[in-house]
Design an enzyme around this catalytic site. Structure first.
Site, mmCIF file in Angstrom:
data_model
loop_
_atom_site.group_PDB
_atom_site.id
_atom_site.type_symbol
_atom_site.label_atom_id
_atom_site.label_comp_id
_atom_site.label_asym_id
_atom_site.label_seq_id
_atom_site.Cartn_x
_atom_site.Cartn_y
_atom_site.Cartn_z
ATOM 1 N N LEU A 69 37.856 32.904 -8.446
ATOM 2 C CA LEU A 69 37.950 32.741 -6.987
ATOM 3 C C LEU A 69 39.006 31.696 -6.573
ATOM 4 C CD1 LEU A 69 34.138 32.971 -6.073
ATOM 5 C CD2 LEU A 69 35.777 34.820 -6.343
ATOM 6 N N THR A 70 40.040 31.520 -7.368
ATOM 7 C CA THR A 70 41.121 30.596 -6.966
ATOM 8 C C THR A 70 41.772 31.096 -5.686
ATOM 9 O OG1 THR A 70 41.752 30.705 -9.290
ATOM 10 C CG2 THR A 70 43.155 29.362 -7.880
ATOM 11 N N VAL A 119 55.079 39.025 2.738
ATOM 12 C CA VAL A 119 55.789 39.176 4.011
ATOM 13 C C VAL A 119 55.022 40.020 5.045
ATOM 14 C CG1 VAL A 119 57.265 41.091 3.194
ATOM 15 C CG2 VAL A 119 58.065 39.634 5.032
ATOM 16 N N ALA A 178 43.997 39.433 -13.059
ATOM 17 C CA ALA A 178 43.883 37.994 -12.738
ATOM 18 C C ALA A 178 45.220 37.297 -12.947
ATOM 19 C CB ALA A 178 42.806 37.345 -13.612
ATOM 20 N N ALA A 179 45.680 36.636 -11.929
ATOM 21 C CA ALA A 179 46.963 35.910 -12.021
ATOM 22 C C ALA A 179 47.120 35.054 -10.775
ATOM 23 C CB ALA A 179 48.122 36.899 -12.101
ATOM 24 N N TYR A 181 57.212 33.162 -11.934
ATOM 25 C CA TYR A 181 56.243 34.256 -11.806
ATOM 26 C C TYR A 181 56.718 35.478 -12.615
ATOM 27 C CZ TYR A 181 53.653 38.037 -9.489
ATOM 28 O OH TYR A 181 52.876 39.139 -9.226
HETATM 29 P P1 NAD Z 1 45.357 37.956 -5.568
HETATM 30 O O1 NAD Z 1 45.745 36.513 -5.587
HETATM 31 O O2 NAD Z 1 44.732 38.482 -4.344
HETATM 32 O O3 NAD Z 1 44.425 38.303 -6.807
HETATM 33 C C1 NAD Z 1 44.487 37.625 -8.054
HETATM 34 C C2 NAD Z 1 43.053 37.285 -8.461
HETATM 35 O O4 NAD Z 1 43.066 36.650 -9.743
HETATM 36 C C3 NAD Z 1 42.364 36.330 -7.501
HETATM 37 O O5 NAD Z 1 41.109 36.852 -7.110
HETATM 38 C C4 NAD Z 1 42.214 35.031 -8.300
HETATM 39 O O6 NAD Z 1 41.095 34.273 -7.916
HETATM 40 C C5 NAD Z 1 42.120 35.587 -9.713
HETATM 41 N N1 NAD Z 1 42.508 34.622 -10.767
HETATM 42 C C6 NAD Z 1 43.680 33.935 -10.879
HETATM 43 N N2 NAD Z 1 43.666 33.174 -11.996
HETATM 44 C C7 NAD Z 1 42.467 33.384 -12.590
HETATM 45 C C8 NAD Z 1 41.864 32.879 -13.781
HETATM 46 N N3 NAD Z 1 42.474 32.004 -14.582
HETATM 47 N N4 NAD Z 1 40.610 33.315 -14.101
HETATM 48 C C9 NAD Z 1 39.960 34.193 -13.293
HETATM 49 N N5 NAD Z 1 40.490 34.717 -12.161
HETATM 50 C C10 NAD Z 1 41.733 34.309 -11.823
HETATM 51 O O7 NAD Z 1 46.695 38.767 -5.913
HETATM 52 P P2 NAD Z 1 46.959 40.340 -5.855
HETATM 53 O O8 NAD Z 1 48.060 40.564 -4.911
HETATM 54 O O9 NAD Z 1 45.684 41.082 -5.692
HETATM 55 O O10 NAD Z 1 47.537 40.589 -7.304
HETATM 56 C C11 NAD Z 1 46.771 41.210 -8.334
HETATM 57 C C12 NAD Z 1 47.652 41.413 -9.561
HETATM 58 O O11 NAD Z 1 48.736 42.288 -9.242
HETATM 59 C C13 NAD Z 1 48.297 40.114 -10.072
HETATM 60 O O12 NAD Z 1 48.332 40.156 -11.479
HETATM 61 C C14 NAD Z 1 49.692 40.159 -9.487
HETATM 62 O O13 NAD Z 1 50.590 39.408 -10.260
HETATM 63 C C15 NAD Z 1 49.976 41.656 -9.539
HETATM 64 N N6 NAD Z 1 51.000 42.055 -8.554
HETATM 65 C C16 NAD Z 1 50.727 42.077 -7.210
HETATM 66 C C17 NAD Z 1 51.713 42.474 -6.314
HETATM 67 C C18 NAD Z 1 51.456 42.551 -4.824
HETATM 68 O O14 NAD Z 1 52.367 43.003 -4.126
HETATM 69 N N7 NAD Z 1 50.322 42.149 -4.317
HETATM 70 C C19 NAD Z 1 52.984 42.817 -6.774
HETATM 71 C C20 NAD Z 1 53.233 42.741 -8.138
HETATM 72 C C21 NAD Z 1 52.221 42.391 -9.022
#
Ligand code: NAD
Length: 318
Positions: free
Chosen positions: A34-35, A187, A77-78, A144
């Site tokens: 939940l970060t 954005v 997760a990231a 990233y």
């Molecule tokens: P987000 O921040 O909404 O979701 C990431 C989730 O990972 C969060 O719920 C966070 O709490 C959790 N998290 C982070 N570090 C953690 C850890 N150490 N242990 C447990 N949980 C952890 O981001 P998102 O947009 O939903 O992205 C999801 C994935 O898709 C990511 O890997 C991101 O890099 C990838 N991604 C997203 C996009 C986009 O446009 N949104 C584009 C390219 C890649």
């Protein structure tokens, strides 16, 4: 296939994926610390098909028990996005690389056969080829992007050594309901929240930099297709739309869809400036049957409705 595990399942993409999987009858375990995610994102998901564990995925020993008898792991997760990485580059590198390594170790110890890794179009960096297919040379410029390319290499190494079937999804600017507008990292929600709060839309540079904006439902369907296909492994798929839109055109479209007249203000270009980005999705089309169906106009309308309702909900509770 009946049991899935989604790391980062309380985030924007993860929670939408969890909803999609449970609606298809799968049982889903969510691991999330939940970060940046929240339980609110999972409010709509059937409780009898989902278990949520608040845990840092980097703790390999502690997460292992949840990987038993899982058919497929979606590792999302990231710390996501360039803006966050610009502020905290080392934290981003550490978190994203360690989570991926830990998930791969847990998969191999528990004998999980299938893993989908959420990578990003950031791995392409500034390339002269646009639209880019999965084979163009990679040259990420943000920490990233580096964290994602390192994750991809870890996946390939574990696949060779332990035989886990890994697939990699490179997302292109996914947007939609539940995406965070905090910190203005993304954005589309940043522009939409500025419209709602009657503030100017901030465009970096001239706004001629292009991106491929992918609606969340299309991204989730693409991810599901990758995770459930019956053949192949070690494959990389671009998940985008194949349509290139400039940031200035996006700002104008949002003003038009929302019938707003907020000013557009230009500021200095961003530090990690990428001039053009658009996915070549022919591989996902031909091998997965992936076919994005939500136009940018429709996606923006749906996202705006979501933000408007949650904004007015919040205001009326205050
Ligand atoms: P987000 O921040 O909404 O979701 C990431 C989730 O990972 C969060 O719920 C966070 O709490 C959790 N998290 C982070 N570090 C953690 C850890 N150490 N242990 C447990 N949980 C952890 O981001 P998102 O947009 O939903 O992205 C999801 C994935 O898709 C990511 O890997 C991101 O890099 C990838 N991604 C997203 C996009 C986009 O446009 N949104 C584009 C390219 C890649």
């Amino acid at each position: 296939m009946s049991r899935a595990l989604v790391t980062g399942g309380a985030g924007f993409l993860g929670s939408n994926l969890v909803e999609y999987l449970t609606n298809r009858g799968l049982e889903v375990i969510v691991l999330d610390d939940l970060t940046t995610g929240s339980m609110e994102n999972l409010r709509h998901v059937r409780r009898d098909r989902m278990r949520v564990v608040n845990i840092d995925v980097r703790k390999t020993g502690a997460i292992l028990e949840y990987f038993q008898d899982v058919d497929v792991v979606f590792h999302l997760a990231a710390l996501a996005g360039v803006k966050l990485a610009t502020r905290s580059p080392l934290r981003t590198l550490d978190n994203n690389i360690q989570t991926t390594r830990s998930v791969l170790e847990a998969c191999s110890s528990a004998g999980v056969e299938r893993l989908v890794f959420a990578s990003s179009s950031e791995v392409y960096g500034e390339t002269s080829t646009c639209p880019m297919n999965e084979n163009v040379p990679l040259s990420p410029i943000s920490s990233y992007g580096v964290s994602k390319i390192t994750g991809e290499f870890y996946c390939m190494a574990f696949q060779k050594k332990y035989g886990i079937r890994v697939s990699i999804v490179r997302y292109f600017n996914v947007y939609g309901p539940r995406q965070s507008a905090k910190m203005k990292s993304w954005v589309v929600p940043a522009f939409i929240s500025n419209v709602i709060e009657k503030r100017p839309l901030i465009v970096h540079g001239q706004g001629d930099q292009t991106r491929d904006f992918t609606y969340i439902d299309d991204a989730v369907k693409g991810t599901y297709l990758v995770g459930t296909r019956s053949y192949g492994h070690g494959e990389i798929f671009n998940i985008g739309t194949g349509i290139e839109t400039s940031v200035l055109d996006l700002a104008r479209l949002i003003l038009s869809v929302t019938r707003s007249s907020n000013p557009i203000i230009h500021t200095r270009p961003r530090r990690f400036h990428i001039s053009r980005r658009c996915a070549d999705i022919s591989k996902a089309r031909s091998e997965l049957g992936y076919s994005p169906s939500i136009s940018l106009r429709n996606g923006v309308k749906r996202t705006y409705e979501f933000f408007r309702k949650s904004y007015h909900g919040k205001m009326s509770r205050q």
